[in-house]
Design a protein around this motif. Structure first.
Motif, PDB file in Angstrom:
ATOM      1  N   GLU C  62      -6.060   6.089 -16.623  1.00  0.00           N
ATOM      2  CA  GLU C  62      -6.476   5.389 -15.414  1.00  0.00           C
ATOM      3  C   GLU C  62      -7.243   6.354 -14.529  1.00  0.00           C
ATOM      4  OE1 GLU C  62      -2.975   1.983 -15.205  1.00  0.00           O
ATOM      5  OE2 GLU C  62      -3.302   3.268 -13.484  1.00  0.00           O
ATOM      6  N   TYR C  63      -8.162   5.802 -13.760  1.00  0.00           N
ATOM      7  CA  TYR C  63      -9.067   6.623 -12.963  1.00  0.00           C
ATOM      8  C   TYR C  63      -9.125   6.054 -11.561  1.00  0.00           C
ATOM      9  CZ  TYR C  63     -13.786   8.194 -11.422  1.00  0.00           C
ATOM     10  OH  TYR C  63     -14.865   8.711 -10.728  1.00  0.00           O
ATOM     11  N   GLY C  64      -9.208   6.892 -10.589  1.00  0.00           N
ATOM     12  CA  GLY C  64      -9.363   6.426  -9.220  1.00  0.00           C
ATOM     13  C   GLY C  64     -10.065   7.468  -8.382  1.00  0.00           C
ATOM     14  N   GLN C  88     -13.344   0.731 -14.241  1.00  0.00           N
ATOM     15  CA  GLN C  88     -12.816   0.311 -15.531  1.00  0.00           C
ATOM     16  C   GLN C  88     -13.594   0.933 -16.685  1.00  0.00           C
ATOM     17  OE1 GLN C  88     -11.191  -3.643 -15.986  1.00  0.00           O
ATOM     18  NE2 GLN C  88     -11.798  -4.107 -13.893  1.00  0.00           N
ATOM     19  N   GLU C  89     -14.900   1.012 -16.528  1.00  0.00           N
ATOM     20  CA  GLU C  89     -15.712   1.657 -17.554  1.00  0.00           C
ATOM     21  C   GLU C  89     -15.268   3.095 -17.774  1.00  0.00           C
ATOM     22  OE1 GLU C  89     -19.946  -0.156 -16.746  1.00  0.00           O
ATOM     23  OE2 GLU C  89     -20.130   1.918 -17.449  1.00  0.00           O
ATOM     24  N   ARG C  92     -11.730   3.507 -19.397  1.00  0.00           N
ATOM     25  CA  ARG C  92     -11.765   3.184 -20.817  1.00  0.00           C
ATOM     26  C   ARG C  92     -12.406   4.327 -21.606  1.00  0.00           C
ATOM     27  NH1 ARG C  92     -12.176  -2.357 -22.415  1.00  0.00           N
ATOM     28  NH2 ARG C  92     -14.246  -2.034 -23.242  1.00  0.00           N
ATOM     29  N   ASP C 115      -3.678  10.126 -15.731  1.00  0.00           N
ATOM     30  CA  ASP C 115      -4.225   9.687 -14.451  1.00  0.00           C
ATOM     31  C   ASP C 115      -5.240  10.696 -13.972  1.00  0.00           C
ATOM     32  OD1 ASP C 115      -2.755   7.216 -13.386  1.00  0.00           O
ATOM     33  OD2 ASP C 115      -1.128   8.477 -14.143  1.00  0.00           O
ATOM     34  N   CYS C 116      -6.438  10.218 -13.716  1.00  0.00           N
ATOM     35  CA  CYS C 116      -7.494  11.090 -13.195  1.00  0.00           C
ATOM     36  C   CYS C 116      -7.840  10.605 -11.801  1.00  0.00           C
ATOM     37  CB  CYS C 116      -8.733  11.007 -14.090  1.00  0.00           C
ATOM     38  SG  CYS C 116      -8.402  11.580 -15.762  1.00  0.00           S
ATOM     39  N   ASP C 117      -7.519  11.393 -10.808  1.00  0.00           N
ATOM     40  CA  ASP C 117      -7.791  10.992  -9.437  1.00  0.00           C
ATOM     41  C   ASP C 117      -8.723  11.983  -8.779  1.00  0.00           C
ATOM     42  OD1 ASP C 117      -6.116   8.505  -8.500  1.00  0.00           O
ATOM     43  OD2 ASP C 117      -4.934   9.596  -9.992  1.00  0.00           O
TER      44      ASP C 117
END
Lengths: 245, 245, 245, 245, 245, 245
Positions: C62-64, C88-89, C92, C115-117
């Motif tokens: 997941e990325y944010g 989302q791109e 994924r 998790d990449c924040d």
């Protein structure tokens, strides 16, 4: 002094209509002046996932306002597709207040869902909701006891709530909407009949208040809730009496 | 006595890294022990709709936690598609706390958006967020003043927050996660340097507490925030000094 | 020539802070210049439904971005109630990149959630995220191996990513934000240390580019990732060394 | 060798039914074998907010699949309440591909909305969608020109897309579903008639591929799109001829 | 024959409490036996976008049920984040029914928002809601007329609704919940005092019914609504009388 | 008289393309003039939760419209994140219509999911959808029977639907869009071949209509559906014939 002409330490007219809803296991229509809240207690045989297998029960609450409960119509939360932050704060508060006086182990793996729906609002909806929900919850437990599901009503104390605030520099009890919307400070106290504090939420609406002012608000709240506890007992006794007949 | 070995009235190690974010108008990474929160203040030229034409400004806040800020990974709110009730409660609290010390008229029709993002959590995230946001907001105002957008830094007082609680029967200051998850009562105090109370949120986690216990918690909070105010001033002074060079 | 003064084939300053987060099974704060991303790897005992009973594990991501990671504040996805198409791109892409070098059978029916924040952004957040996540994933596997959950670190190769682009007619490596927002073409390469291609995403931002231009971008990417692989190995070795002590 | 018996460099049967929809300004039902996509172009007099006052137009795209377009029924995105990450990726790709050959200034502040709806799927839906959308967009522009809204058809080049992949170790053109679901690598190329590259998306599905393999895929794609460009021209010429009568 | 002992063509006890809500421009608590619905009419100075500049007004409706209005507790739509298909069907029906008797031009560019909230349900909530909303709407118009906003009450006819059904082979009027949940067919008729049909919704619940059966249901509905129209007139007259004093 | 030149009791050209979709268990593209709807029937081995363990099956339906099915482009429901009230009304209607002629016990605990997707609209989409879905459902059952999953096709009757309306004062059959958007009244009838009524939905669009007018609409509907039943039988027979070869 107060828009309603009440004394500083005077509650509004309080009314409890026990058994208002014919379907719910427990119910109460509570009126704090023109603030009217329908409180129902629904017995659910399932506990939330985090309690499965624990042997413990749960009490939770949901809160809502009819769109035209208020002076000007508010948007319907179901139509907007989400509950406001205010709604979520209040329903979490109601749940905590009731759990503080409930013996969750005694009810086994069952859940009581409280619904507090404001059909008319004039300030103090959360305090009316807590005070009326106590009665709905009590009646639900009484029914469970009558049906043999529990042995005792698993309530260790009575709980009630009242708001106090600083209005035009004075500490006043049980704010109605005209006071609430102009108060310098607003505090909600959730207290018990045996003298315990369950929850305090005090907020400076304009500027910070002082420690002595806070103490004055607490003192008013103690006075107000002692009257509410008396009325709760009377309403429950009357309902029990009526049921016997 | 306490899991961390701290004295009952002892804060954790507190650190403020002012200007942590290179883009924001004001920013601060605040550390209360192992609780780390990035606070940024972003200037927005638009006020919310209800203030259009009022000549007044606004300060608002949003709060979030990275999924793995916590001991076990929590769901990402953006992925779930909604903010929890807890998140909404906290961000509303942060906004109210900051507005209580801000002269909203002095900033004109502008909005400061505070973002508090917890990158590591060990209890007390909301109190760290408020205490660090004060610094981010101050720095945003200092920049606005430097750019001539405002004449004075429109803050009437300092604001900070600290939690206190009853842990194994004792009142303790600045609960960390092991204490917080086992406390009998938990209270968050938002106080000002001049001695005002801005917000009190006290909750009985197990059973109701008493008036003297509450008074003890308040007294600890006063002690803790007086230290926080001192550290806020020192951090801001150091940042001002550094900027001059 | 380049706004930063870098040579066309020069990476930004790269930094890996291994073990940045005290709770996660593996973690790394990665810095590509002013782009800073916290990467954590969390072990989850449950696989997604489509793998139940397969004996295979999974790696997902997941990325944010924090709202004020960017030059101007972006809306918080949790508050808007949905993740953007861009988010989302990217998440994924990160998942596919890591799975390409992971032996999913070797980890059994477990899932690693990455998790990449992005706490500060200056272009290239997805490439930094992939490059740092490899380290977080490696550290998670190292811990699992230390605890006896797996026998070998189930990574068949190293993976890293870098962006290249056409900027003012020239092919350049590792675009920062001023370049990225003005590039004629932008390509992200996910490559492995043994010389494999895992993913290529090339996009003409203004007009179509040519086959030889594309070949030049790929050549730069090979040069950049060979340096990143070196730095990944050094960071992991230093972390291993530190842990022994 | 291939499940369909096609040669490695052979396209499926391609068909364009121009003007399929009686309401849309431009439309095309495109068939790549058993993959059937309805593409419509709708003229909207409003541009997105970020272009207001810029004098420039915009081309955007949305993509969807009927629930039973696929071998097993998929959930309806409208019923689930959100578009998948895959859907968002594809519709962003279609929009970028078309904008790369459109002179956005020439259309003024207007927007063309492309809808690509897959009514039957057998692999390659995104490449069919791009290739057919080019025709729908062209027809929309032709109508605008006929009505005097623009002077020239503002397309600088033709655009088409095709997938290539590594299937059982061999590079093959235009993957159908049985190939797509078992390919070692899958690449989508968006190319122009004048020899430009607009977008490349290559993904290793099992393990990383090599630079020479990638070059082979690109070479196949050039061969395939040169045939698609020829067919696009023929379909548009036939539609123009038919309209004259 | 009927569970309630009523005759086949007998309505339940009907009650209208006009002016139930102190804030709304018009309101009525309507009771059809144990089905109780609060209907409010709120005047909104804004029309929906499609009517801007048309000079015409609008009447729209929203419908909701308290979670414990029913025998077993239903989920709260605000908590689920969406309104059910059933809710949307009913609120669209209420709006159409009221607009059919309202002169939308006469009210100018204003909107009346009707809220129908079921506080207790025992079958027939939509018919009670329509019948009670007519009164709320009338009272809103009466207030607007008293304030000089309109010259006449812009209602061309009275509207009311009733359900009829086939229960154990017999046509019966005004189904309560025990009948409704076992009926072979269920029809809702929205009729006017002058003999018009506004809406018919008839549904076979088990097997198809016949044309003569349908005719019998319509005949019962005419009988029932003629009584409802009489009661509406009486309730409005009494409210007018009371107001004069 | 009618915009299309049809006689008052004349259907549009009706066409059924049975087996339109190569993946679905049953499918039909139905055309009522320029209204084109793809109907598919998908067999699902799981029933909804309320039927688990009941031994009964279920038939349900979903409905959608491509954004540019209509004269002006409508918003995509998947992009808006919710289905409109109209969509939900229609899909509930289709499901009820099909269940009324299906023996749910005979299919066991299985579910047939009907998807009706309008690819071009010119009025009457719901009636075309019901009429075409009957064929898709029949073909699904025929396949199930051929595979031995059921012994008989569990349909007790044929079902079809048609709209009738009052247009310029005259009762007309099978309204197209120009009629539908100007009709005084609009009624949808779902009828069976054996003469049953399954569903009636009649709505006054301008002012209330009369009982004799309603009777005239019903009479037209009986005439129209008798023709539709004939065509359904012919289409199914032709499909059966074709399959034998």
């Amino acid at each position: 002094m107060r828009p309603s002409g009440r004394a500083a330490n005077q509650l509004r007219n309080i009314e409890f209509i026990v058994g208002f809803n014919r379907h719910a296991e427990g119910s109460c229509l509570v009126k704090f002046g023109d603030t009217h809240v329908i409180c129902t207690a629904s017995l659910d045989e399932k506990v939330p996932p985090f309690l499965k297998g624990s042997g413990k029960g749960w009490v939770t609450a949901e809160y809502g306002m009819l769109p035209r409960a208020t002076h000007t119509r508010g948007d319907r939360e179901a139509a907007k597709g989400k509950q406001s932050g205010r709604t979520q704060e209040i329903q979490r508060l109601i749940g905590r207040a009731l759990r503080a006086v409930t013996d969750l182990k005694a009810i086994g793996e069952k859940q009581i869902k409280i619904d507090c729906d404001v059909i008319q609002a004039d300030g103090g909806t959360r305090t009316a909701a807590i005070t009326g929900s106590y009665i709905a919850l009590h009646e639900c437990f009484r029914l469970m006891k009558d049906l043999g599901a529990i042995k005792q009503i698993p309530l260790s104390d009575q709980v009630a709530a009242i708001s106090c605030g600083l209005y035009e520099g004075h500490a006043v009890l049980d704010l109605d909407y005209p006071e609430d919307s102009n108060a310098e400070a607003d505090a909600n106290f959730v207290l018990t009949a045996k003298g315990g504090m369950v929850e305090v939420q005090a907020t400076a609406e304009k500027e910070a208040f002082t420690d002595p002012q806070f103490a004055e608000l607490l003192s008013l709240a103690r006075k107000g809730t002692s009257e509410l506890f008396e009325m709760q007992r009377a309403a429950l006794a009357a309902a029990a009496e009526k049921k016997k007949k």
